[in-house]
Design an enzyme around this catalytic site. Structure first.
Site, PDB file in Angstrom:
ATOM      1  N   HIS A 122       0.835  -1.195   0.000  1.00  0.00           N
ATOM      2  CA  HIS A 122       0.000   0.000   0.000  1.00  0.00           C
ATOM      3  C   HIS A 122       0.873   1.250   0.000  1.00  0.00           C
ATOM      4  CE1 HIS A 122      -2.842   2.915   2.207  1.00  0.00           C
ATOM      5  NE2 HIS A 122      -3.199   2.872   0.945  1.00  0.00           N
ATOM      6  N   CYS A 146      -0.506   0.382   9.707  1.00  0.00           N
ATOM      7  CA  CYS A 146      -0.657   1.761   9.209  1.00  0.00           C
ATOM      8  C   CYS A 146      -2.068   2.030   8.694  1.00  0.00           C
ATOM      9  CB  CYS A 146       0.361   2.032   8.114  1.00  0.00           C
ATOM     10  SG  CYS A 146       2.038   2.117   8.756  1.00  0.00           S
ATOM     11  N   HIS A 147      -2.574   1.130   7.805  1.00  0.00           N
ATOM     12  CA  HIS A 147      -3.904   1.371   7.252  1.00  0.00           C
ATOM     13  C   HIS A 147      -4.754   0.133   7.257  1.00  0.00           C
ATOM     14  CE1 HIS A 147      -1.026   4.264   5.414  1.00  0.00           C
ATOM     15  NE2 HIS A 147      -1.934   5.119   5.870  1.00  0.00           N
ATOM     16  N   GLY A 148      -4.319  -0.920   7.995  1.00  0.00           N
ATOM     17  CA  GLY A 148      -5.171  -2.077   8.220  1.00  0.00           C
ATOM     18  C   GLY A 148      -5.247  -3.084   7.095  1.00  0.00           C
ATOM     19  N   PRO A 161      -6.533  -1.834   2.185  1.00  0.00           N
ATOM     20  CA  PRO A 161      -6.273  -1.012   0.991  1.00  0.00           C
ATOM     21  C   PRO A 161      -5.094  -1.485   0.124  1.00  0.00           C
ATOM     22  CG  PRO A 161      -5.454   0.095   2.957  1.00  0.00           C
ATOM     23  CD  PRO A 161      -6.137  -1.136   3.441  1.00  0.00           C
TER      24      PRO A 161
END
Lengths: 182, 252, 404
Positions: A122, A146-148, A161
């Site tokens: 990502h 960080c963003h799952g 993501p």
């Protein structure tokens, strides 16, 4: 007669001049290209950087069920000694459910060793899951805080993501216990 | 005009480079294969030189700028270099516990120094420091001939010469004494390839090796130089003809 | 008289930013004396070597590390690991010597043909300023490899500033950023070494503007008034300059590929050691004449002033040389003194590499005295009393005169 001769002479002088100009210019151009190349090539990786571009790693101290992090080309690489269960789980997955479909068999040389570059596809964070105390995410692999993004036991992205699976670097087995990456 | 131009260039080329330092002893000039416009290294001699370095010199002298992988220039294969590197113990670390540890060498490692640092070296030799050999032939005027002369130049001091303990007589060194005992003798080592290990041969081979260690790019540099200068001569000749042709337009 | 560009795009751009017409005037149409000889090639040679030094220096700066314990190793890294690093390094180190050789010959041309005389005084001054900036750049650059000669040469030269009365020591400490040559010095020397070449480019630009305003001098030293006496710069002098480049590159290549360390000092391949002084501390060959002048005079401050003075005196040369005739072609007496001066300068260079003792010291003192006598006594007197040869009215009358 004299007039024609004079014109011929002028024309041949012009031809000679053009020939000279052309030869000289092209030779100078070729020379300049060869001369510039070393300057450009000097910005390419130097010999010591290239030498560290491939590295050997010992697998003998990675127990089954555990995973080791090593440094290669400045990046973390996860060396995971997979259990039979992790291998089967990875192979049972329906490919149509994957964002980046890849068969587990295509991602490994020996099924019990998974080698992936530990950088989330990502935005580049390092996913958690190497330590036994780490969370492994919902798919028993890695979880990027960080963003799952969730990765499975083959390093493939299952949720979140991240667009692509964890990268498999070019590597080969030197013997039972040693791999060479790069 | 041209005469004066050449006079200036002549004095430049010959006067200035020779004006550094005085010659003390006439050096024993050797025919080095790497000298001259077409100079190349003799790989076999270099391999013998490596053997001498490892068996004799490395006891005191470091070679810290040379990496094992560069030995491929001597004709060794990658596997041979890997095995050779593994015979050395290299300090590495810290590991996950924060400790330094020893590990077998890898091709990307350098030859280690026998001492941790310069101070330890000096302490072991009464204040004398055995210099690192990586650049030695470039760091001395007429390096190769000088080192050859020095290595073969040990002799008994003249009767009235006062020789301090721990120093040895060598007419080629500054002040005629040197802290290094004679390192090379006839048959000091047994060459792997069976060549007769005379003092001359040993000195010749080690100097070849040292010059390669200091200037590994020499062969590429000289072969490129020949091609570049030939090309430039042709191009300059073309430019000259073009120039004459262009100027011929002006009649007067 | 402004020619229009045939290409519409060029014309559009040029109307708004006349860079193309300026370049065309300067490099193509510019009326240049038709009788220039090869001594006039050295200006463009200096220009091309400046470009080569900046490009090679820029590429070296991508790998060089300006820290005292890493600098020497980083240069060896360039020599051994960086692709063609050895080539770029040798181009830069040999190039510095070539730059000075070319500029010395360029200055010698100016001295011989009276190019410093009116109306070219400012052109001459700009040239001396470039020379001074080159000296600064070369000195700073030589420190960077952090070899023995780098360190000790820098120590000697920075110590010269302590000769300044009252505040000398403070100046030295300020320059060094410390109490001896060390990291702070290396860092600032690197930063200044990177900057000054671009200042040189600026001054070279002014140098060329000034040149184009007054026009080039020529071997017979007369003002050219007839139209036929001048020819367009292109193609005549562009091709002649390219031929000059070809000859120069051959000589340059001989040194780079076969004699790369012959102009340097072997001691600089030993890493700097503040506790070991080399036997003889010598600067690079191009500084030797001035080094000789410095050491010829036994008093520190006077020695420094003499060394500086030997260059600064060039600024007043247009007024010291009182002769109305420009070129040595028509000054048979001055011509002899000119060659004696050149020989004296070379001897100064040679003696600068020796220890200042015994007969070397005597020679350096004689030559230093003669250097100043040439400018301060010989030139003014010659101007008043020399019987010059008759100077021709235009170029064409001299075609039958034997070339010098």
């Amino acid at each position: 007669m004299i007039q024609i001769n004079k014109r011929k002479k002028i024309k041949s002088t012009k031809d000679r001049r053009n020939f000279l100009k052309l030869t000289t210019t092209s030779m100078a151009a070729v020379g300049s290209a060869f001369a510039i190349w070393p300057f450009i090539d000097s910005m390419n990786p130097a010999a010591d950087v290239l030498a560290l571009g491939s590295k050997e790693f010992d697998l003998s101290n990675v127990e089954e069920g555990s995973s080791k992090t090593v440094k290669w080309r400045g990046k973390p690489v996860f060396i995971k000694h997979r259990t039979k269960k992790e291998i089967n789980d990875a192979r049972k997955v329906d490919l149509s459910k994957l964002k980046d479909p890849e068969k587990d068999e295509d991602r490994v040389i020996k099924p019990e060793w998974l080698i992936v570059v530990g950088v989330c596809s990502h935005l580049g964070c390092i996913p958690l899951g190497q330590k036994s105390s780490d969370t492994k995410g919902d798919f028993d692999g890695w979880f990027c805080p960080c963003h799952g993004s969730h990765y499975d036991s083959s390093g493939r992205v299952r949720k979140g993501p991240a667009p692509k699976n964890l990268l498999i670097p070019k590597y080969k087995f030197i013997n039972e216990n040693k791999i060479k990456i790069g | 005009m041209i005469k004066k131009f050449f006079f200036i260039i002549f004095s430049f080329i010959f006067l200035i480079p020779n004006s550094f330092g005085e010659e003390k002893m006439q050096l024993k000039k050797q025919n080095w294969t790497f000298e001259g416009v077409f100079g190349r290294y003799d790989d076999v001699s270099l391999q013998r030189g490596l053997q001498i370095y490892q068996e004799i010199c490395s006891a005191c002298h470091g070679m810290k700028r040379l990496r094992f992988r560069e030995l491929k220039d001597l004709g060794f294969t990658e596997d041979q270099i890997k095995k050779y590197a593994e015979t050395f113990e290299i300090l590495d670390g810290p590991n996950e516990l924060g400790e330094m540890f020893m590990r077998p060498g890898e091709p990307s490692d350098t030859f280690a120094s026998p001492f941790k640092n310069k101070e330890e070296a000096k302490a072991s030799f009464n204040g004398s420091y055995p210099p690192d050999l990586s650049l030695l032939t470039k760091a001395i005027k007429n390096g190769p001939d000088y080192i050859y002369s020095l290595l073969t130049g040990y002799e008994d001091p003249p009767k009235d010469f006062e020789l301090t303990d721990g120093l040895y007589y060598n007419p080629y060194d500054d002040g005629k004494v040197i802290a290094m005992p004679q390192p090379l003798y006839d048959d000091a080592i047994e060459y792997i390839d069976g060549t007769n290990a005379s003092l001359h041969q040993l000195s010749y081979d080690i100097v070849n090796f040292l010059n390669w260690a200091a200037e590994p790019e020499l062969e590429k540099r000289k072969s490129m130089g020949v091609k570049v200068i030939l090309f430039l001569i042709v191009l300059t000749a073309l430019l000259y003809v073009t120039m004459k042709e262009t100027w011929s337009r002006i009649e007067k | 008289m402004v020619k229009k560009f045939k290409n519409k795009t060029l014309a559009w751009l040029d109307y708004r930013l006349p860079i193309f017409s300026i370049l065309r005037e300067a490099l193509v149409d510019h009326p240049t004396p038709r009788n220039l000889n090869y001594w006039w090639n050295f200006g463009s040679l200096a220009g091309i070597i400046l470009v080569i030094m900046i490009v090679s220096g820029l590429l070296l700066s991508m790998h060089y590390v300006a820290k005292a314990d890493l600098a020497f190793d980083s240069v060896e890294h360039i020599m051994r690991d960086v692709n063609y690093g050895w080539l770029i390094r040798y181009i830069h180190s040999v190039g510095a010597s070539m730059f000075f050789l070319i500029v010395y010959i360029h200055i010698a041309r100016g001295l011989y043909y009276g190019s410093y005389k009116s109306p070219r005084e400012v052109l001459w001054w700009l040239g001396i300023i470039i020379f001074l900036l080159m000296i600064a750049t070369a000195f700073l650059g030589y420190t960077l490899p952090w070899g023995q000669m780098s360190f000790w040469g820098a120590t000697v030269i920075t110590n010269l500033f302590s000769a300044v009365p009252l505040i000398g020591d403070n100046i030295v400490t300020w320059l060094l950023g410390g109490f001896s040559i060390d990291n702070p010095t290396l860092n600032r020397f690197y930063s200044l070494h990177f900057l000054i070449p671009f200042i040189i480019v600026g001054v070279v630009f002014l140098h060329i503007v000034s040149l184009h305003k007054v026009g080039s001098n020529n071997p017979i030293g007369i003002d050219l008034t007839l139209k036929q006496e001048k020819i367009p710069f292109h193609p005549y002098y562009t091709i002649k300059d390219f031929f000059g480049f070809g000859v120069f590159f051959i000589i340059f290549s001989i040194f780079i590929f076969f004699l790369p360390n012959s102009l340097g000092h072997p001691n600089n391949y030993i890493p700097a050691d503040p506790l070991v002084t080399p036997e003889h501390i010598v600067p690079e060959w191009y500084f030797l004449p001035f080094y000789a002048i410095l050491r010829a005079i036994p008093f520190k401050l006077l020695g420094v002033l003499a060394m500086l003075g030997s260059i600064l005196i060039l600024f007043v040369l247009p007024w010291l040389d009182t002769c109305k005739v420009r070129s040595c072609r028509f000054r048979p007496v001055y011509k002899q003194f000119y060659w004696i001066f050149i020989f004296n300068f070379i001897v100064l260079g040679w003696v600068g590499s020796k220890v200042p003792e015994g007969h070397y010291l005597i020679i350096s003192r004689i030559c230093t005295t003669y250097y100043f006598v040439h400018f301060l006594i010989i030139l003014p007197i010659l101007g008043m009393f020399e019987k010059t040869l008759p100077v021709p009215l235009n170029i064409f009358r001299t075609s039958k005169v034997k070339k010098n």
